[in-house]
Write a protein that holds these residues in place. Structure first.
Motif, PDB file in Angstrom:
ATOM      1  N   ASN A   1       0.860  -1.179   0.000  1.00  0.00           N
ATOM      2  CA  ASN A   1       0.000   0.000   0.000  1.00  0.00           C
ATOM      3  C   ASN A   1       0.899   1.233   0.000  1.00  0.00           C
ATOM      4  N   ILE A   2       0.966   1.894  -1.153  1.00  0.00           N
ATOM      5  CA  ILE A   2       1.951   2.957  -1.349  1.00  0.00           C
ATOM      6  C   ILE A   2       1.354   4.322  -1.019  1.00  0.00           C
ATOM      7  N   SER A   3       1.897   4.966   0.014  1.00  0.00           N
ATOM      8  CA  SER A   3       1.507   6.336   0.367  1.00  0.00           C
ATOM      9  C   SER A   3       2.318   7.313  -0.470  1.00  0.00           C
ATOM     10  N   VAL A   4       1.645   8.308  -1.037  1.00  0.00           N
ATOM     11  CA  VAL A   4       2.310   9.291  -1.892  1.00  0.00           C
ATOM     12  C   VAL A   4       2.106  10.678  -1.284  1.00  0.00           C
ATOM     13  N   ALA A   5       3.189  11.349  -0.942  1.00  0.00           N
ATOM     14  CA  ALA A   5       3.096  12.664  -0.306  1.00  0.00           C
ATOM     15  C   ALA A   5       2.542  13.694  -1.287  1.00  0.00           C
ATOM     16  N   VAL A   6       1.504  14.407  -0.860  1.00  0.00           N
ATOM     17  CA  VAL A   6       0.881  15.457  -1.663  1.00  0.00           C
ATOM     18  C   VAL A   6       0.861  16.737  -0.827  1.00  0.00           C
ATOM     19  N   ALA A   7       1.457  17.796  -1.351  1.00  0.00           N
ATOM     20  CA  ALA A   7       1.469  19.080  -0.647  1.00  0.00           C
ATOM     21  C   ALA A   7       0.121  19.756  -0.815  1.00  0.00           C
ATOM     22  N   ILE A   8      -0.450  20.220   0.285  1.00  0.00           N
ATOM     23  CA  ILE A   8      -1.706  20.958   0.252  1.00  0.00           C
ATOM     24  C   ILE A   8      -1.538  22.209   1.098  1.00  0.00           C
ATOM     25  N   ASP A   9      -2.488  23.125   0.999  1.00  0.00           N
ATOM     26  CA  ASP A   9      -2.406  24.356   1.778  1.00  0.00           C
ATOM     27  C   ASP A   9      -2.323  24.029   3.262  1.00  0.00           C
ATOM     28  N   GLY A  10      -1.261  24.478   3.894  1.00  0.00           N
ATOM     29  CA  GLY A  10      -1.123  24.322   5.327  1.00  0.00           C
ATOM     30  C   GLY A  10      -0.513  23.017   5.778  1.00  0.00           C
ATOM     31  N   GLY A  11      -0.064  22.172   4.849  1.00  0.00           N
ATOM     32  CA  GLY A  11       0.527  20.927   5.323  1.00  0.00           C
ATOM     33  C   GLY A  11       0.759  19.909   4.231  1.00  0.00           C
ATOM     34  N   LEU A  12       0.708  18.658   4.637  1.00  0.00           N
ATOM     35  CA  LEU A  12       1.043  17.537   3.771  1.00  0.00           C
ATOM     36  C   LEU A  12       0.103  16.389   4.086  1.00  0.00           C
ATOM     37  N   ILE A  13      -0.285  15.646   3.060  1.00  0.00           N
ATOM     38  CA  ILE A  13      -1.139  14.483   3.253  1.00  0.00           C
ATOM     39  C   ILE A  13      -0.642  13.372   2.344  1.00  0.00           C
ATOM     40  N   THR A  14      -0.855  12.132   2.742  1.00  0.00           N
ATOM     41  CA  THR A  14      -0.316  11.001   1.982  1.00  0.00           C
ATOM     42  C   THR A  14      -1.437  10.041   1.582  1.00  0.00           C
ATOM     43  N   PRO A  15      -2.166  10.334   0.504  1.00  0.00           N
ATOM     44  CA  PRO A  15      -3.152   9.367   0.017  1.00  0.00           C
ATOM     45  C   PRO A  15      -2.472   8.057  -0.361  1.00  0.00           C
ATOM     46  N   VAL A  16      -3.213   6.962  -0.250  1.00  0.00           N
ATOM     47  CA  VAL A  16      -2.630   5.629  -0.391  1.00  0.00           C
ATOM     48  C   VAL A  16      -3.204   4.894  -1.600  1.00  0.00           C
ATOM     49  N   ILE A  17      -2.314   4.352  -2.426  1.00  0.00           N
ATOM     50  CA  ILE A  17      -2.703   3.440  -3.497  1.00  0.00           C
ATOM     51  C   ILE A  17      -2.655   2.037  -2.904  1.00  0.00           C
ATOM     52  N   LYS A  18      -3.805   1.460  -2.646  1.00  0.00           N
ATOM     53  CA  LYS A  18      -3.870   0.139  -2.018  1.00  0.00           C
ATOM     54  C   LYS A  18      -3.579  -0.961  -3.048  1.00  0.00           C
ATOM     55  N   ASP A  19      -2.899  -2.015  -2.607  1.00  0.00           N
ATOM     56  CA  ASP A  19      -2.599  -3.178  -3.452  1.00  0.00           C
ATOM     57  C   ASP A  19      -1.965  -2.771  -4.779  1.00  0.00           C
ATOM     58  N   ALA A  20      -1.013  -1.850  -4.698  1.00  0.00           N
ATOM     59  CA  ALA A  20      -0.413  -1.294  -5.919  1.00  0.00           C
ATOM     60  C   ALA A  20       0.294  -2.355  -6.747  1.00  0.00           C
ATOM     61  N   GLN A  21       0.771  -3.433  -6.114  1.00  0.00           N
ATOM     62  CA  GLN A  21       1.493  -4.464  -6.849  1.00  0.00           C
ATOM     63  C   GLN A  21       0.613  -5.182  -7.865  1.00  0.00           C
ATOM     64  N   SER A  22      -0.698  -5.166  -7.663  1.00  0.00           N
ATOM     65  CA  SER A  22      -1.617  -5.896  -8.544  1.00  0.00           C
ATOM     66  C   SER A  22      -2.345  -4.990  -9.532  1.00  0.00           C
ATOM     67  N   LYS A  23      -2.007  -3.708  -9.552  1.00  0.00           N
ATOM     68  CA  LYS A  23      -2.709  -2.761 -10.420  1.00  0.00           C
ATOM     69  C   LYS A  23      -1.839  -2.344 -11.595  1.00  0.00           C
ATOM     70  N   GLY A  24      -2.498  -2.102 -12.741  1.00  0.00           N
ATOM     71  CA  GLY A  24      -1.791  -1.622 -13.919  1.00  0.00           C
ATOM     72  C   GLY A  24      -1.469  -0.147 -13.814  1.00  0.00           C
ATOM     73  N   LEU A  25      -0.597   0.315 -14.701  1.00  0.00           N
ATOM     74  CA  LEU A  25      -0.178   1.715 -14.670  1.00  0.00           C
ATOM     75  C   LEU A  25      -1.344   2.663 -14.897  1.00  0.00           C
ATOM     76  N   ALA A  26      -2.272   2.308 -15.796  1.00  0.00           N
ATOM     77  CA  ALA A  26      -3.421   3.182 -16.073  1.00  0.00           C
ATOM     78  C   ALA A  26      -4.309   3.314 -14.841  1.00  0.00           C
ATOM     79  N   THR A  27      -4.506   2.209 -14.129  1.00  0.00           N
ATOM     80  CA  THR A  27      -5.327   2.246 -12.914  1.00  0.00           C
ATOM     81  C   THR A  27      -4.657   3.079 -11.829  1.00  0.00           C
ATOM     82  N   ILE A  28      -3.359   2.867 -11.653  1.00  0.00           N
ATOM     83  CA  ILE A  28      -2.611   3.657 -10.661  1.00  0.00           C
ATOM     84  C   ILE A  28      -2.690   5.138 -11.001  1.00  0.00           C
ATOM     85  N   SER A  29      -2.527   5.470 -12.282  1.00  0.00           N
ATOM     86  CA  SER A  29      -2.565   6.865 -12.715  1.00  0.00           C
ATOM     87  C   SER A  29      -3.914   7.502 -12.415  1.00  0.00           C
TER      88      SER A  29
END
Length: 434
Positions: free
Chosen positions: A298-326
Motif C-alpha cells: 500500500n503505497i503512500s504518496v506525499a501530496v502538498a496541500i495548503d497548510g501541510g502535507l497528506i499522503t493518500p494511499v494506493i492500495k494493493d499497488a502491486q496488482s494494479k496496472g499503470l493506467a489504474t494507478i494513474s
C-alpha cells in the motif's frame, strides 16, 4: 427523552476536531442519514450525519470551534412530543441514547440545579470556564480559549464582546500576550520538547504577524517530531538511469486511449510495490509486540496541500496496472487538495514516496511516516555524464533516490536489496508489465 449528538471519531486516531459548519439550526427536524454538520480533522473536512430522529433543541458548540474532543456533546435533539425550547443542556443518560454518544459530557450545564447561585445563566458552551481573579467564571468560545493558550493570554484580563460578555476570537486576537505566560503554555506536558516561542524581549510582538496553527499543522508537527525523536533513521541512496523508462512512458502515452496519461511517478509507485513484493522483509512495521510484515504493498504518496502535507494511499499497488494507478492517483491528489479524502484513503500505507524532482531538487531525505518502515525521496531526473557499458563516457538521464529506513525493522542489507530491486524495475520498465 432528549438525545445527545456527540463529536464523532472520523478516523481511528482522531482525538479532537474542528466543528467547521452547522447545516441545521435549533428547531429543525432531522432524521437518520440527514447531514447536520461539517467536521474538520487534521487531514480532511467530512460531513456528519444524524443517527436519530428528532428536532434540534440546542446547539452547544459554535461554528469554527477548534479542539472539540471526540465524544463531547455538541448538540441535543428533542424526541417527538418533547418541548425543544425547554431543553437547555445535554441529556443525562446512562448509557447515552445516541449511537455515537459520549461516555463523558464535558459540557457546562445550563439547566440550573438547586446549588446554582441566583444569577443569569450564560449561553451554553462546551468549554470549561477558567476562574478569574474575583472567583467568577470566565465564558469564552473554544476557539478563543485555544488562541489564548497559544498566545499566552490570561483570559481573566480580557473583556468579552460576545453575547452576555462572552470572550470571542477577535477579543483574544487583539489582546497582547505576556512573555511569562507564553513560555508556560508552550512547554509540552512530558517536558521532552523545548518551548517553541519567540521571546518578547528579543522579538517585539508588533514586529511579526502570528498566524495560529490549524489542526493539520499541529498534528503534522507533533507526528514528525515524535517520528524523528523515536525512530532510528538511516538513509541509503542510489543513482538510477531513466532513459528507458522515459521512452516506455512516451510509447504508452502515444498509444493510450484519450484521457490516459502515465506519469513518471506512476511508474515509481508500481516499481516500489513490486520491489516490496520481491523483498517482503522491507514491507514491514515495527511494533512493541513484534515485526508486522504486510501482505500487500500500500503505497503512500506525499501530496502538498495548503497548510501541510497528506499522503493518500494506493492500495494493493502491486496488482494494479499503470493506467489504474494513474487514474487513482489523479483522483486522490485532487480530493486531497480539497481536503475531501476519507480516513481510509490516507491511512493504512506500508511504504511512502516523496517526490520533489519537479522542483529541481537533486536529492534529499525524508522523515519516516510511522508506522511505515521506509520512505523514499525522489530527486529530479537530469542529464549527467556516465560511463557506458563499453567503458566510454556518455550522457544519460539520471535521478537520485534516497531510501530512509527504520533501523529497528529494516537493516542496511535489507534496504540495499530493496533498492537493487527497485532500480532493476525502473531501468527495465518492461519487467513491470509482465
Amino acid at each position: 427523552m432528549p438525545i445527545n449528538i456527540t463529536m464523532p471519531a472520523l478516523s481511528p486516531t482522531m482525538e479532537e476536531g474542528t466543528l467547521a459548519k452547522w447545516l441545521v439550526k435549533p428547531g429543525d427536524a432531522v432524521g437518520p442519514g440527514d447531514v447536520i454538520a461539517e467536521i474538520e480533522t487534521d487531514k480532511a473536512t467530512m460531513e456528519v450525519e444524524a443517527v436519530d430522529e428528532g428536532r434540534v433543541a440546542v446547539i452547544l458548540v459554535d461554528e469554527g470551534s477548534e479542539g472539540v474532543k471526540v465524544n463531547s456533546v455538541i448538540a441535543v435533539l428533542a424526541e417527538e412530543g418533547e418541548d425543544a425550547e425547554s431543553i437547555k443542556g445535554p441529556a443525562e443518560t446512562s448509557p447515552p441514547t445516541s449511537a455515537v454518544a459520549s461516555k463523558e459530557a464535558p459540557v457546562e450545564k445550563t439547566s440550573a440545579p438547586e446549588k446554582t447561585p441566583p444569577q443569569s445563566s450564560p449561553a451554553p458552551t462546551t468549554s470549561s470556564a477558567a476562574p478569574s481573579k474575583n472567583g467568577d467564571r470566565i465564558f469564552a468560545s473554544p476557539l478563543a480559549k485555544r488562541i489564548a493558550a497559544e498566545k499566552g493570554i490570561d483570559l481573566s484580563t480580557v473583556s468579552g464582546s460576545g453575547p452576555r460578555g462572552r470572550i470571542i476570537r477577535s477579543d483574544v486576537e487583539n489582546a497582547k500576550p505576556s512573555a511569562g505566560k507564553a513560555v508556560a503554555s508552550a512547554v509540552s506536558p512530558d517536558g521532552l520538547i523545548l518551548p517553541q516561542i519567540l521571546d518578547d524581549r528579543v522579538y517585539a510582538p508588533e514586529s511579526y504577524e502570528l498566524k495560529p496553527l490549524d489542526g493539520m499543522a499541529k498534528v503534522v508537527a507533533k507526528r514528525l517530531t515524535e517520528s524523528f525523536m523515536q525512530i532510528p533513521h538511516f538513509p541509503l541512496n542510489v543513482d538510477i538511469q531513466l532513459d528507458k523508462l522515459l521512452s516506455a512512458r512516451k510509447s504508452i502515452n502515444d498509444s493510450a486511449p484519450e484521457g490516459v496519461k502515465i506519469s513518471v511517478n506512476d511508474f515509481l509507485i508500481k516499481a516500489s510495490a513490486l520491489a516490496l513484493m520481491d523483498e517482503p522483509d522491507c514491507n514491514a512495521s515495527y511494533t512493541d509486540n513484534g515485526f508486522a510484515y504486510h501482505k500487500s504493498a500500500n503505497i503512500s504518496v506525499a501530496v502538498a496541500i495548503d497548510g501541510g502535507l497528506i499522503t493518500p494511499v494506493i492500495k494493493d499497488a502491486q496488482s494494479k496496472g499503470l493506467a489504474t494507478i494513474s487514474a487513482e492517483m489523479k483522483d486522490l491528489a485532487k480530493r486531497a487538495r480539497e481536503r475531501k479524502l476519507a480516513p481510509q484513503e490516507y491511512m493504512g500505507g506500508t511504504f511512502s514516496i516523496s517526490n520533489l524532482g519537479m522542483f529541481g531538487i537533486k536529492s534529499f531525505s525524508s522523515i519516516i511516516n510511522p508506522p511505515e518502515g521506509m520512505i523514499m525521496s525522489v530527486g529530479s531526473g537530469e542529464k549527467r555524464p556516465v560511463v557506458g557499458k563499453d567503458g566510454q563516457l556518455t550522457t544519460a538521464t539520471v535521478m537520485t533516490v534516497t531510501l530512509t529506513c527504520d533501523h529497528r525493522v529494516v537493516g542496511g542489507a535489507e534496504g540495499a536489496k530493496w533498492l537493487q530491486a527497485f532500480k532493476r524495475y525502473v531501468e527495465s520498465p518492461e519487467s513491470m508489465l509482465l
